[in-house]
Write a protein that holds these residues in place. Structure first.
Motif, mmCIF file in Angstrom:
data_model
loop_
_atom_site.group_PDB
_atom_site.id
_atom_site.type_symbol
_atom_site.label_atom_id
_atom_site.label_comp_id
_atom_site.label_asym_id
_atom_site.label_seq_id
_atom_site.Cartn_x
_atom_site.Cartn_y
_atom_site.Cartn_z
ATOM 1 N N GLY A 231 -0.511 8.933 0.449
ATOM 2 C CA GLY A 231 -0.474 7.521 0.091
ATOM 3 C C GLY A 231 -0.254 7.294 -1.385
ATOM 4 O O GLY A 231 0.484 6.387 -1.785
ATOM 5 N N VAL A 232 -0.882 8.117 -2.221
ATOM 6 C CA VAL A 232 -0.708 7.998 -3.673
ATOM 7 C C VAL A 232 0.745 8.258 -4.057
ATOM 8 O O VAL A 232 1.332 7.544 -4.878
ATOM 9 C CB VAL A 232 -1.656 8.965 -4.411
ATOM 10 C CG1 VAL A 232 -1.332 9.015 -5.905
ATOM 11 C CG2 VAL A 232 -3.111 8.550 -4.210
ATOM 12 N N ARG A 233 1.355 9.277 -3.433
ATOM 13 C CA ARG A 233 2.767 9.578 -3.738
ATOM 14 C C ARG A 233 3.686 8.459 -3.251
ATOM 15 O O ARG A 233 4.621 8.061 -3.952
ATOM 16 C CB ARG A 233 3.168 10.915 -3.115
ATOM 17 C CG ARG A 233 2.601 12.126 -3.821
ATOM 18 C CD ARG A 233 3.296 13.401 -3.387
ATOM 19 N NE ARG A 233 3.070 13.721 -1.987
ATOM 20 C CZ ARG A 233 2.029 14.414 -1.537
ATOM 21 N NH1 ARG A 233 1.097 14.844 -2.372
ATOM 22 N NH2 ARG A 233 1.909 14.686 -0.250
ATOM 23 N N ASN B 6 2.530 4.857 10.055
ATOM 24 C CA ASN B 6 1.589 3.841 9.606
ATOM 25 C C ASN B 6 0.275 4.461 9.145
ATOM 26 O O ASN B 6 -0.210 5.425 9.740
ATOM 27 C CB ASN B 6 1.313 2.841 10.732
ATOM 28 C CG ASN B 6 2.465 1.895 10.969
ATOM 29 O OD1 ASN B 6 2.653 0.932 10.219
ATOM 30 N ND2 ASN B 6 3.260 2.170 11.993
ATOM 31 N N ASP B 7 -0.286 3.888 8.080
ATOM 32 C CA ASP B 7 -1.652 4.213 7.623
ATOM 33 C C ASP B 7 -1.832 5.651 7.159
ATOM 34 O O ASP B 7 -2.948 6.178 7.192
ATOM 35 C CB ASP B 7 -2.664 3.880 8.728
ATOM 36 C CG ASP B 7 -2.502 2.460 9.230
ATOM 37 O OD1 ASP B 7 -2.616 1.542 8.407
ATOM 38 O OD2 ASP B 7 -2.226 2.267 10.427
ATOM 39 N N VAL B 8 -0.753 6.299 6.710
ATOM 40 C CA VAL B 8 -0.874 7.666 6.194
ATOM 41 C C VAL B 8 -1.516 7.695 4.811
ATOM 42 O O VAL B 8 -1.794 8.765 4.277
ATOM 43 C CB VAL B 8 0.506 8.365 6.145
ATOM 44 C CG1 VAL B 8 1.099 8.491 7.529
ATOM 45 C CG2 VAL B 8 1.476 7.620 5.208
ATOM 46 N N ASP B 9 -1.764 6.533 4.244
ATOM 47 C CA ASP B 9 -2.386 6.451 2.918
ATOM 48 C C ASP B 9 -3.899 6.535 2.980
ATOM 49 O O ASP B 9 -4.558 6.573 1.941
ATOM 50 C CB ASP B 9 -1.977 5.142 2.235
ATOM 51 C CG ASP B 9 -2.422 3.914 3.018
ATOM 52 O OD1 ASP B 9 -2.477 3.984 4.267
ATOM 53 O OD2 ASP B 9 -2.715 2.875 2.384
ATOM 54 N N CYS B 10 -4.469 6.567 4.191
ATOM 55 C CA CYS B 10 -5.914 6.447 4.337
ATOM 56 C C CYS B 10 -6.485 7.576 5.186
ATOM 57 O O CYS B 10 -5.989 7.845 6.280
ATOM 58 C CB CYS B 10 -6.255 5.102 4.969
ATOM 59 S SG CYS B 10 -8.020 4.810 5.168
ATOM 60 N N SER C 250 0.874 -1.173 0.000
ATOM 61 C CA SER C 250 0.000 0.000 0.000
ATOM 62 C C SER C 250 0.910 1.222 0.000
ATOM 63 O O SER C 250 2.131 1.097 -0.084
ATOM 64 C CB SER C 250 -0.916 0.000 1.230
ATOM 65 O OG SER C 250 -0.149 0.240 2.409
ATOM 66 N N GLY C 251 0.320 2.396 0.153
ATOM 67 C CA GLY C 251 1.129 3.607 0.236
ATOM 68 C C GLY C 251 1.524 3.948 1.658
ATOM 69 O O GLY C 251 1.805 5.110 1.955
ATOM 70 N N ILE D 103 -9.022 10.118 -3.171
ATOM 71 C CA ILE D 103 -8.437 10.019 -4.513
ATOM 72 C C ILE D 103 -8.638 8.590 -4.998
ATOM 73 O O ILE D 103 -8.057 7.656 -4.436
ATOM 74 C CB ILE D 103 -6.942 10.367 -4.491
ATOM 75 C CG1 ILE D 103 -6.738 11.781 -3.952
ATOM 76 C CG2 ILE D 103 -6.343 10.228 -5.882
ATOM 77 C CD1 ILE D 103 -5.302 12.092 -3.589
ATOM 78 N N LEU D 104 -9.467 8.402 -5.998
ATOM 79 C CA LEU D 104 -9.705 7.050 -6.497
ATOM 80 C C LEU D 104 -8.508 6.559 -7.306
ATOM 81 O O LEU D 104 -7.964 5.486 -7.042
ATOM 82 C CB LEU D 104 -10.978 7.010 -7.342
ATOM 83 C CG LEU D 104 -11.373 5.618 -7.827
ATOM 84 C CD1 LEU D 104 -11.661 4.689 -6.652
ATOM 85 C CD2 LEU D 104 -12.601 5.697 -8.738
ATOM 86 N N ILE D 105 -8.085 7.360 -8.258
ATOM 87 C CA ILE D 105 -6.915 7.036 -9.075
ATOM 88 C C ILE D 105 -6.025 8.269 -9.102
ATOM 89 O O ILE D 105 -6.473 9.339 -9.500
ATOM 90 C CB ILE D 105 -7.282 6.651 -10.525
ATOM 91 C CG1 ILE D 105 -8.292 5.501 -10.545
ATOM 92 C CG2 ILE D 105 -6.032 6.306 -11.302
ATOM 93 C CD1 ILE D 105 -7.747 4.180 -10.061
#
Length: 413
Positions: free
Chosen positions: A102-104, A272-276, A68-69, A406-408
């Motif tokens: 998370g995307v980055r 942890n979990d910075v993508d969400c 994951s990110g 951000i979906l994509i």
């Protein structure tokens, strides 16, 4: 409520924590193995396992790594590819609650390590229907994430005939000592259903009430046992062979690869979990309502066991974060399409009535002091390292820097 006399976990931990005669929890007891096991020997054993999966003909990948990110993805890929010399296929489930950080991170992960990656993005309308159903059934907004993250790698393993999946830390080992590191527990359908998925499989959602059809849940269905057996799929956990320390691991990845951290709403852990948007926010607040503790207890207990934080310091962290309201609830309600009153009504059905009760103003209050009773705590660990704050990395601007899911995303800086 009974609490561990060493860390901060309560007896109602959903993974069924147990206490010994001294009041020390099973998680703390198994954690002691981190200071007694010969980790060089454990690493050698891991290398011998991996030898059997090295694809010498170069016509397929050696293994699959779910990523994951956030979390320990950078450390896992770094270890498996750069240290152990494997050629992994990265696999990620799109949880829909994605942040620009998370995307980055995910974009950086695939570029820094020059790995192929496969991503599953389920139809947003199906995800929303399933999430509305999971709120009603289990009081969970995160079921679809847990289901997707744990089934998609297995589906890919079966489809592409890649028998080895390498995961990071087994939660049952690292949090509650459900197993010893020496048990070398592996991924199973049974553990996934009973613990990750709270006893509910995808097929259980099908029905007219929530309008969920077979088509909606197909991406969450676990492969048939015969398919898994035919390919010989197995999933191993690195924390059985490497001394797991997520704070130290992330800080190494920040230095090596510029992993991006971010401040979280309900805990001091910014790695942890910075993508969400929701894991350490809305999801964690629901966890607190259901169990009387949240991620800050998980993180403080981990730091206490690693002897970087005293029990008193951990308690102060709980006082600081546990009662914080989620900052992203409005964003979630807009995404899923329900009102705040409806959300509160649904979550209240799952609120733990042993912990919470209504006062004379019909407001929910804790039945006892969630900040724990400090009397008769005799099994404290001595602090061997001064606790240091988590690193807040530089904040970047990218084409995905929007205050919305951000979906994509591209991940360009």
């Amino acid at each position: 409520m009974r609490y561990c006399t060493r860390c901060l976990y309560p007896e109602n931990h959903p993974l069924n924590i147990v206490f010994n005669e001294d009041g020390v929890c099973s998680g703390c007891v198994v954690h002691e193995e981190k200071d007694t096991l010969d980790w060089n020997e454990r690493l050698t054993k891991l290398k011998n396992i991996l030898k059997n999966y090295k694809n010498t003909s170069k016509n397929n990948y050696d293994c699959i790594i779910p990523v994951s990110g956030a979390r320990d993805s950078f450390f896992i890929v770094h270890t498996v590819k750069n240290v152990l010399g494997m050629n992994p296929l990265l696999v990620t489930y799109n949880k829909h609650y994605n942040t620009d950080v998370g995307v980055r991170n995910l974009a950086k992960l695939r570029m820094e390590f020059d790995c192929d990656i496969m991503t599953l993005t389920v139809n947003p309308e199906s995800v929303k229907k399933i999430t509305r159903a999971s709120i009603r059934k289990m009081g969970s907004i995160y079921w679809h994430c847990l289901a997707g993250q744990t089934v998609y790698p297995v589906q890919v393993a079966v489809k592409f005939k890649i028998p080895l999946i390498i995961w990071g830390a087994h939660q049952g080992v690292d949090q509650v000592g459900m197993f010893s590191h020496l048990d070398e527990v592996e991924m199973t359908r049974k553990y996934r259903k009973e613990h990750d998925l709270m006893g509910v499989e995808a097929e259980d959602f099908i029905g007219e009430f929530d309008g969920i059809t077979e088509q909606d849940i197909v991406q969450y269905k676990y492969p048939d046992d015969k398919e898994i057996e035919r390919i010989g799929v197995r999933g191993i956990y690195l924390n059985n062979f490497i001394r797991w320390d997520t704070k130290a691991q992330h800080e190494e990845m920040i230095k090596l690869y510029n992993y991006e951290s971010h401040e979280q709403t309900r805990t001091f852990d910014s790695y942890n979990d910075v993508d969400c948007y929701n894991y350490s926010d809305v999801h964690d607040y629901i966890k607190f309502l259901k169990h009387g503790y949240g991620k800050v207890t998980d993180h403080a207990s981990r730091e206490i066991r690693l002897r970087r934080m005293t029990r008193e310091q951990g308690l102060e962290m709980i006082k600081k974060y546990a009662l914080k309201k989620p900052e992203n609830l409005e964003k979630f309600l807009e995404w899923i399409g329900i009102s705040l009153n409806s959300f509160n009504y649904l979550i209240d059905q799952h609120r733990n009535k042993k912990i919470w009760s209504r006062n004379e103003n019909w407001e929910w209050v804790l039945n006892e002091d969630y900040l724990l009773n400090e009397n008769n705590i005799v099994n404290r660990l001595s602090q061997v390292e001064e606790f240091s704050d988590f690193i807040n990395t530089d904040v970047y601007n990218s084409t995905d820097s929007k205050n919305e899911y951000i979906l994509i995303g591209k991940g360009y800086i």
